[in-house]
Motif scaffolding. Sequence first.
Motif, PDB file in Angstrom:
ATOM      1  N   LEU A 129       0.740  -1.229  -0.152  1.00  0.00           N
ATOM      2  CA  LEU A 129       0.060  -0.022  -0.074  1.00  0.00           C
ATOM      3  C   LEU A 129       0.800   1.140  -0.106  1.00  0.00           C
ATOM      4  N   SER A 130       1.962   1.079   0.827  1.00  0.00           N
ATOM      5  CA  SER A 130       2.967   2.458   0.832  1.00  0.00           C
ATOM      6  C   SER A 130       3.588   2.443  -0.595  1.00  0.00           C
ATOM      7  N   MET A 131       3.827   1.469  -1.489  1.00  0.00           N
ATOM      8  CA  MET A 131       4.267   1.623  -2.831  1.00  0.00           C
ATOM      9  C   MET A 131       3.160   2.248  -3.761  1.00  0.00           C
ATOM     10  N   LEU A 132       1.903   1.983  -3.706  1.00  0.00           N
ATOM     11  CA  LEU A 132       0.797   2.229  -4.411  1.00  0.00           C
ATOM     12  C   LEU A 132       0.271   3.726  -4.003  1.00  0.00           C
ATOM     13  N   THR A 133       0.362   4.125  -2.752  1.00  0.00           N
ATOM     14  CA  THR A 133       0.231   5.426  -2.415  1.00  0.00           C
ATOM     15  C   THR A 133       1.456   6.350  -2.909  1.00  0.00           C
TER      16      THR A 133
END
Length: 233
Positions: free
Chosen positions: A35-39
């Motif tokens: 989710l960090s990478m996507l965000t």
Amino acid sequence: VSFKAVGSILVVAMVVVPPACARLCTDSLKTQMWLSMLTASVIVILGYFAGAFLPLLLGLDNSLSISGMISVVAGIFLAAFSLFAPHYGIISTRLRRLLFSLRITVEDLLALQYRLEENPEAEHERSLRRMLDFRSQGLMGRMAQWLLRRRGEVVVSGQQAQLSSTGRQRAKSLVRSHRLWETYLVDKAAISPDHVHEPAEALEHFTPETHASDLASETGSHDLDPHGKTIPR
């Protein structure tokens, strides 16, 4: 290298904001990483296009600082996640607490109504009725009463409220759990009967029927709780 390439503001924003947003959504480390990478990807793309093309759409001649706009978008994302994240967001947390308080109030009203119908003694009835009236006051109490009537668990006839068959079954389960917990705390934990009501009142809301059956097995074949009240079957 990152500080020299894009500046301290963007580096700090991209190091802090994506994992902070992800942390607000889940406790799973693996999910947080993805989710960090996507965000971060979404923030960079939106920030780039906002810095490059937003001024042109507004009729201005010059574009804005790309790193600055990415940082602005990151701040907007962090504020939005802080408010609306499903796990630790401010609004979602308060909503869960509100629904939890409503459920506790509903169950307390059901249990009190059951005890009121169970014990016709005048003195005890007056005490229970005062407790029932007190729990029914305020916004939460009125919401709980409305919900009970809407579910059909409480039927109001004139000024008199009574449990329906569905409501009685649910209330009976709550009172059974309460009295089994009182019996267990006295028999197994050696707690005085005068000190078991409040712990049992809290535990009854978190005791499914399977656990109540385990409690019944642990406490043996008691028909009465430590206060001499019948344990519903």
